[in-house]
Design a protein around this motif. Structure first.
Motif, PDB file in Angstrom:
ATOM      1  N   SER A  41       0.857  -1.176   0.000  1.00 39.03           N
ATOM      2  CA  SER A  41       0.000   0.000   0.000  1.00 39.03           C
ATOM      3  C   SER A  41       0.894   1.227   0.000  1.00 39.03           C
ATOM      4  N   LEU A  42       0.497   2.235  -0.779  1.00 34.81           N
ATOM      5  CA  LEU A  42       1.367   3.390  -0.948  1.00 34.81           C
ATOM      6  C   LEU A  42       0.525   4.544  -1.461  1.00 34.81           C
ATOM      7  N   THR A  43       0.734   5.715  -0.907  1.00 36.56           N
ATOM      8  CA  THR A  43       0.029   6.886  -1.412  1.00 36.56           C
ATOM      9  C   THR A  43       1.055   7.895  -1.886  1.00 36.56           C
ATOM     10  N   ILE A  44       0.856   8.389  -3.080  1.00 34.54           N
ATOM     11  CA  ILE A  44       1.810   9.331  -3.649  1.00 34.54           C
ATOM     12  C   ILE A  44       1.096  10.643  -3.909  1.00 34.54           C
ATOM     13  N   ALA A  45       1.662  11.715  -3.410  1.00 31.55           N
ATOM     14  CA  ALA A  45       1.017  13.022  -3.535  1.00 31.55           C
ATOM     15  C   ALA A  45       1.231  13.594  -4.930  1.00 31.55           C
ATOM     16  N   LYS A  46       0.377  14.527  -5.316  1.00 32.22           N
ATOM     17  CA  LYS A  46       0.509  15.188  -6.623  1.00 32.22           C
ATOM     18  C   LYS A  46       1.859  15.888  -6.703  1.00 32.22           C
ATOM     19  N   GLY A  47       2.561  15.683  -7.779  1.00 33.35           N
ATOM     20  CA  GLY A  47       3.825  16.379  -7.996  1.00 33.35           C
ATOM     21  C   GLY A  47       5.012  15.764  -7.294  1.00 33.35           C
TER      22      GLY A  47
END
Lengths: 379, 285, 263
Positions: A41-47
């Motif tokens: 599981s991984l969340t990547i922010a915009k930019g």
């Protein structure tokens, strides 16, 4: 999977966060009985510029393939810009990708390669031309428009591949070891260019590499993977200074692993008691991982071990026998065998130590224990 | 949802149809081989194994033995004649020599068997090229008999099979690691010793597949024994044609055609077994 | 000295390989009826006779029809099949491959006989349909192989890159894969055409007097007459096929299609 509580906010969030560019939710890929990627599981922010780092076979390329749509996950969801794309065909995803081999179309010239994605989107010819011209200018490919891709150097091919990927204005840019085919000098230059490109375009970027140097210099955050699972998600500095486990500690840079010992506090002074050697004393109360009575292993970078000055005495000075000098130009790594501790490496600027302490001679080392990383010994 | 296998049915259907037609043609041969022959009629009777029983006559055994013998001779002489050419083709230093050798050795493959057989008839005939030359040189008074002999058939068949043999040998020779040869030379082996002890053993898989491919190929040769053998040399193919078109015994012709098919498949199956065993022992590739 | 002996041997062997061709070319321009050596002059009378002989004219026309249909059908079906086995694993694939490669092994007279009997069963004996089908089956392995080799030489990342840029499977096929295998397809088609044009044994079984192809007509002529008319036809065929093969080699690298790798 191991992670410090502060990182779990990033790694274990099962619901997509508002404003995130990519949410990978408990994604798993089995190859027959073997696990390729295990519940990541991984969340990547915009930019954000995020690197997937790990040895070959760690699952980083499989994970990238699942984001691009070339590999179907066994379980889990992949969400881009709030839309679930797990079952979407690769060609409907709007995700740019630079391939390890660049995969430039050999039967097309530079311009047609770059225009391909726009033509697939059926953009009007005038707009295609304009966008391609912009990408060509941005990647400094002016004058090469009509070249066949076979006639280009490695660096130029790299730029065409990048131009082709960014011209479609992708939601996410995937880079699959794009620097591995280049020689050393060019690689350093392309690192700088990648960094500039990211700054200029602001594209959310996922970069896959096995080269820790590239990862440390380029990334906002690094995801260290091993055997299909995430070991740690952190900024480059955190990763180097606070590795979450033994794998990360030894995978990133050089590090000395001291034998397991017991934490003790006496008269307000914290120390680590090693069974085979004397106690090592902490200059201040350590912040992370220290608890009286706990069995821990201390990890210490070679730059935090130095040869003791003549006559210097103190609690953190141990004496061993010089095993080898590895001269590296700007510095020398000296390996010393210390009884009760084992092999310890020290990093000394210059080459003086080579003459001062020949192989076989005794050498006293001073441990800067304040810089040590403490990890649970049972791990 | 992901379209898992785009074009699967579209591309599969024509291939399956073709395979079915091919299988049906072979099945017809099989079917006729177990039918009863009705003399004077092209229609066939009920099911019988009589055609296979009829094979057990000395004349048919001789044809089969001759077919094997001619094929074996062809394979061996083809190997001996092709190896030097293949070696030169791979190892020639100049590019143009290599290109010329490739062209010279491959183009005969594409002129077709009837042209090549006819060419040999002109070359081997009583008033043919060889006899004319020999007579002009005063070496012979009477023309020597080359047509309608086993020798003539083999001479033509060897030339036919050389392109295929050369392709297979050249591939094998090209795969030999030149460093092994250099190492042997460095250890004191003369060029001759290098060839016999390093190069040749390393090309054994290519040699074996060449022999078997040519053997199987020659077993099914038709026009060469038909025209150069002229009925005096009968191979199984000629016997099958004779039974089918002169005697009009279609079931027996089918039986012979089937035997030829089994022989061809059998020798290739044999090759698979032998080559894989030898490759394993040599641990080449 | 050793090198001189070796190259003498090579030249001798090449002479053996090319001698019959030279003999045919010589006799085709020989003015006399008797196949005599050395030739008594140069004449193109046999060429005139060959070209005006009605049986050869008809057979040439038949051959062109059969070759065009058979090699083109083989190109379509063979290319699709090559693409299929390059991309997919499926049940029965081994069997299908075994059947479709088998014409490389099956004796041509067995195959020709099979198609003759099959034609009889469908009242199509000696008709174009059966001849075309027999030729198509015989030459298809060469097309399949040529296309398969070309497909194997394409970086698999290209198709992914195209898909990643928004190309549907159909667009990947037509804009990426097809342009890259065109040389292989052209080479395979040329080989198929030449093999079909010169195929004799199976044709002898499946053709009739009205549908016979050129090699069959030549065979029938040889059995009746012994003059150099067939030499002239042979010479024309040798020149044509050699030219086609040279062009094929120059433009698309025939050696790669045939998988003759020397270096």
């Amino acid at each position: 999977m191991t992670a410090t509580p502060t990182q779990q906010a990033n790694t274990f969030n099962p619901s997509p966060e508002a404003g995130s560019a990519v949410d990978i939710v408990r994604v798993r890929k089995d190859f027959g009985a073997a696990v390729g990627v295990a519940d990541v599981s991984l969340t990547i922010a915009k930019g954000e510029f995020v690197t997937l780092l790990g040895p070959s076979g760690c699952g980083k390329s499989t994970l990238l393939g699942m984001i691009a749509g070339f590999v179907t996950p066994t379980a889990g969801r992949i969400v881009v810009d709030g839309a679930d794309i797990t079952g979407l065909e690769p060609y409907r995803r709007d995700i740019g990708m630079v391939f390890q081999s660049y995969a430039l179309f050999p039967h097309m010239n530079v311009r047609d390669n770059i225009a391909f994605g726009l033509k697939m989107r059926k953009l009007p010819a005038a707009q295609v031309e304009q966008e391609v011209a912009r990408a060509i200018a941005m990647m400094k490919l002016d004058g090469f428009e009509n070249r066949r891709v076979r006639q280009l150097s490695g660096g130029q091919q790299q730029r065409v591949a990048l131009a082709r990927a960014i011209v479609i204005r992708p939601k996410v840019l995937l880079l699959d070891e794009p620097l591995s085919a280049l020689d050393k000098n060019l690689r350093a230059q392309m690192q700088v260019e990648l960094s500039e490109l990211h700054r200029k375009t602001g594209l959310t970027t996922i970069f896959v590499t096995h080269d820790q140097g590239e990862a440390l210099s380029l990334s906002d955050r690094i995801v260290v993977m091993n055997k299909g699972s995430v070991q740690q998600v952190a900024t480059p500095i955190e990763l180097y200074r606070q590795p979450a486990n033994g794998f990360v500690a030894s995978f990133i840079g050089e590090i000395n692993a001291l034998p397991p010992g017991r934490c003790e506090v006496k008269d307000g002074i914290a120390s680590l008691v090693l069974p085979g050697a004397g106690p090592l004393v902490f200059p201040a109360m350590p912040a992370a991982g220290f608890a009286p009575g706990r069995q821990v292993r201390a990890f210490l970078r070679p730059e935090h071990v130095r040869p003791a000055a003549p006559g210097e005495a103190g609690p953190n000075i141990v004496t061993g026998k010089v095993d080898a000098h590895i001269y590296q130009g700007s510095h020398t790594i000296t390996r010393v065998v210390v009884e009760g501790i084992g092999l310890v490496e020290t990093r000394v600027t210059g080459s003086d130590i080579v003459a001062g302490a020949p192989v076989g001679a005794p050498l006293a080392l001073a441990f800067d224990l304040g810089e040590a990383v403490l990890l649970d010994a049972s791990e | 949802m992901l379209a898992k296998r785009p074009f699967f049915i579209t591309f599969l259907a024509p291939a399956v149809l073709t395979a079915v037609i091919l299988a049906a043609a072979i099945f017809e041969v099989l079917q006729y081989s177990v039918r009863e022959f009705i003399p004077g009629s092209l229609n066939v009777g009920g099911f019988t194994l009589a055609n296979f029983a009829a094979l057990n006559k000395p004349i048919y055994w001789w044809v089969l033995a001759d077919t094997f013998f001619i094929s074996l001779l062809t394979a061996i002489f083809s190997l001996l004649a092709s190896y030097p050419v293949a070696y030169a083709l791979v190892r020639a230093k100049r590019d143009w020599v290599r290109s010329a050798l490739v062209s010279l050795s491959i183009t005969p493959l594409f002129t077709g068997e009837i042209v090549r057989t006819f060419s040999w008839m002109l070359t081997l005939g009583t008033d043919g090229f060889i006899n004319s030359i020999l007579r002009k040189l005063g070496l012979i008074d009477m023309p020597i008999q080359l047509m309608y002999t086993r020798f003539g058939v083999v001479v033509a068949l060897v030339q036919f099979s050389m392109p295929v043999m050369i392709i297979l040998l050249a591939t094998a020779i090209a795969h030999v690691d030149r460093d092994c040869e250099k190492a042997a030379a460095n250890l004191g082996a003369s060029p001759t010793a290098v060839f016999w002890r390093i190069t040749l053993p390393l090309t054994v898989p290519g040699i074996l597949s060449g022999i078997v491919v040519v053997f199987a190929w020659t077993m099914s040769a038709f026009s060469t024994p038909q025209l150069i053998g002229g009925g005096k040399i009968l191979m199984i193919s000629n016997l099958a044609y004779l039974q089918g078109f002169s005697v009009l015994n279609l079931p027996f012709a089918a039986t012979l055609s089937l035997i030829a098919l089994v022989c061809a498949l059998g020798s290739l199956a044999l090759m698979k077994g032998v080559t894989s065993r030898i490759e394993r022992r040599l641990a080449v590739h | 000295m050793r090198s001189f002996a070796f190259w003498s041997l090579v030249v001798a062997l090449l002479t053996y390989m090319t001698l019959p061709t030279i003999v045919v070319l010589m006799t085709s321009v020989n003015p006399t009826e008797i196949l005599a050596f050395p030739p008594q002059g140069v004449s193109f009378d046999w060429y005139a006779k060959a070209v005006s002989y009605p049986d050869f004219q008809l057979a040439f026309k038949n051959g062109l029809i059969v070759t065009a249909c058979a090699s083109t059908l083989a190109l379509i079906v063979g290319s699709a099949f090559a693409w299929l086995i390059h991309h997919y694993e499926f049940r029965g694939r081994g069997l299908l491959e075994g059947v479709l490669w088998s014409p490389l092994i099956i004796p041509h007279f067995t195959l020709g006989f099979g198609f003759l009997l099959l034609g009889g069963a469908f009242r199509l004996q000696q008709g174009y349909v059966m001849i075309v089908l027999a030729h198509m089956v015989l030459v298809m392995p060469f097309v399949t192989r040529a296309v398969h080799v070309s497909l194997a030489n394409i970086d698999p990342a290209l198709a992914r890159a195209a898909a990643n840029l928004g190309a549907s499977p159909w667009q990947v096929l037509t804009r990426i894969t097809l342009p890259l295998v065109v040389p292989g397809m052209a080479g395979g088609w040329l080989i198929a055409a030449v093999l079909s044009l010169t195929e004799f044994t199976a044709s002898l079984y499946v053709t009739g007097s009205r549908t016979q192809t050129l090699p069959v007509a030549m065979y029938n002529y040889i059995r009746e007459y012994a003059d150099p008319t067939v030499s002239a036809i042979s010479a024309l065929l040798i020149i044509a096929t050699t030219l086609i093969m040279l062009v094929a080699d120059r433009t698309i690298g025939l050696r790669r299609v045939l998988a003759i790798d020397t270096h």
